[in-house]
Design a protein around this motif. Structure first.
Motif, mmCIF file in Angstrom:
data_model
loop_
_atom_site.group_PDB
_atom_site.id
_atom_site.type_symbol
_atom_site.label_atom_id
_atom_site.label_comp_id
_atom_site.label_asym_id
_atom_site.label_seq_id
_atom_site.Cartn_x
_atom_site.Cartn_y
_atom_site.Cartn_z
ATOM 1 N N GLU A 59 0.868 -1.183 0.000
ATOM 2 C CA GLU A 59 0.000 0.000 0.000
ATOM 3 C C GLU A 59 0.900 1.226 0.000
ATOM 4 O O GLU A 59 1.848 1.312 0.785
ATOM 5 N N ASN A 118 -4.478 5.064 -1.918
ATOM 6 C CA ASN A 118 -5.639 5.665 -1.234
ATOM 7 C C ASN A 118 -6.215 6.822 -2.037
ATOM 8 O O ASN A 118 -5.487 7.670 -2.539
ATOM 9 N N GLU A 150 -8.117 2.388 -3.018
ATOM 10 C CA GLU A 150 -8.782 2.232 -1.724
ATOM 11 C C GLU A 150 -9.706 3.424 -1.470
ATOM 12 O O GLU A 150 -9.293 4.571 -1.543
ATOM 13 N N ASP A 180 -11.673 0.678 2.302
ATOM 14 C CA ASP A 180 -10.691 0.873 3.368
ATOM 15 C C ASP A 180 -11.407 1.095 4.703
ATOM 16 O O ASP A 180 -12.538 1.585 4.722
ATOM 17 N N LYS A 201 -11.072 -4.143 3.504
ATOM 18 C CA LYS A 201 -9.981 -4.034 4.470
ATOM 19 C C LYS A 201 -10.568 -3.858 5.866
ATOM 20 O O LYS A 201 -11.187 -2.831 6.155
HETATM 21 MG MG MG Z 1 -5.569 2.647 2.988
#
Ligand code: MG
Ligand code: C2E
Ligand code: MG
Ligand code: MG
Length: 276
Positions: A59, A118, A150, A180, A201
């Motif tokens: 990530e 993200n 995400e 997320d 997640k």
């Molecule tokens: Mg994240």
């Protein structure tokens, strides 16, 4: 009262007020320059397959190396970047950097590695998103199915129909989506089945308590079951102990990420740790 809220709060109220507002001003002015002056840096945190132990990817996590204030956490400047709209340019820079870096690593590893990036609310709603993502993929040569975006529940729920449409356009290209911090927002299960996502997640707040709080364990297990029944993969974030990892393995969680397995690291450090 401030003292009850903890040490940082106490310091904030007594001595920090002026320093803090000066700091905020400094941050706001600096944000614009930071992008031009290369003060941002992307860190990468490894994600592992919980059964095989294999590295599956990373990530991308943004950091700001401020010339006066040192390393600044994204939690301290992303809200401001979002407010000023600069997050679109910054987020785009993260996207390009992460795609390029991942493609390099992949060539080096000789096997597929995925990278998760993200998305901020504003970036996700921006009219240029599709074009920017496609450009990042083309410039890097990264295969679209190795890029995961995400998104948080609140971003999705702000405008469900628009979110579905944006995600549809991107998934047509082969890109994957993860929700997320799952479990901390307020997404309805009825909408969940409509979003074209491939990953959930589990938020760190559940993961950190799975071995001490039966309710957190039940929630984590339920998220895994829900995800699998919807044909989604599950990533647990914030795994800090072997016991947490054992529990997650026992309930069938697919992927893990956390300090126990690897902290976010600079690209150089990541390479030293995982490609030697
Ligand atoms: Mg994240
Ligand atoms: P997130 O996407 O949920 O990222 C996970 C956060 O948990 C990261 O914090 C990571 O360093 C931290 N973490 C990972 N493993 C552990 C662990 O075992 N224990 C603990 N205590 N923490 C762990 P970080 O890097 O400070 O990022 C915070 C948040 O900032 C991210 O949360 C994400 O929402 C946001 N963010 C980071 N990079 C970007 C970016 O490029 N764009 C946008 N829009 N947001 C970003
Ligand atoms: Mg997260
Ligand atoms: Mg989180």
């Amino acid at each position: 009262r401030a003292k009850e809220e903890g040490r940082n709060t106490y310091r904030f109220y007594t001595a920090g007020m002026n320093a803090r507002s000066r700091e905020l001003l400094l941050l706001e002015g600096g944000l614009r320059q930071a992008l031009d002056q290369d003060e941002f840096i992307v860190y990468y945190q490894p994600q592992f397959d919980l059964l095989s132990g294999a590295l599956v990817g990373s990530e991308a996590l943004l950091r700001w190396q401020h010339p006066q204030l040192g390393m600044i956490s994204p939690l301290d400047f992303i809200p401001m970047a979002e407010e000023t709209g600069l997050i679109v340019a910054i987020g785009n820079w993260v996207l390009k950097s992460a795609c390029l870096q991942n493609q390099l690593w992949q060539e080096r590893a000789g096997r597929p590695l995925q990278v998760a990036v993200n998305m901020s609310a504003r970036q996700f709603r921006h009219a240029d998103l599709l074009q920017d993502v496609v450009a990042a993929l083309q410039e890097s040569g990264l295969s679209p199915d190795l890029l995961e975006l995400e998104i948080t529940e609140s971003i999705l729920m702000a405008d469900v129909e628009q979110a579905i449409e944006v995600m549809r356009q991107l998934t047509v290209q082969g890109i994957h989506f993860a929700i997320d911090d799952f479990g901390t927002g307020y997404s309805s299960l009825n909408y969940l089945r409509r979003f074209p996502i491939s990953n959930l997640k589990i938020d760190r707040s559940f993961v950190q308590d799975v071995t001490t709080d039966p309710n957190a364990a039940a929630i984590a297990q339920s998220i895994v079951m829900l995800a699998h029944n919807l044909n989604l993969q599950v990533v647990a974030e914030g795994v800090e102990t072997a016991e947490q990892a054992d529990f997650l393995r026992s309930v069938g969680c697919n992927l893990v990420q956390g300090f126990f397995f690897g902290r976010p690291a600079s690209a150089v450090e990541f390479e030293r740790l995982y490609f030697k």
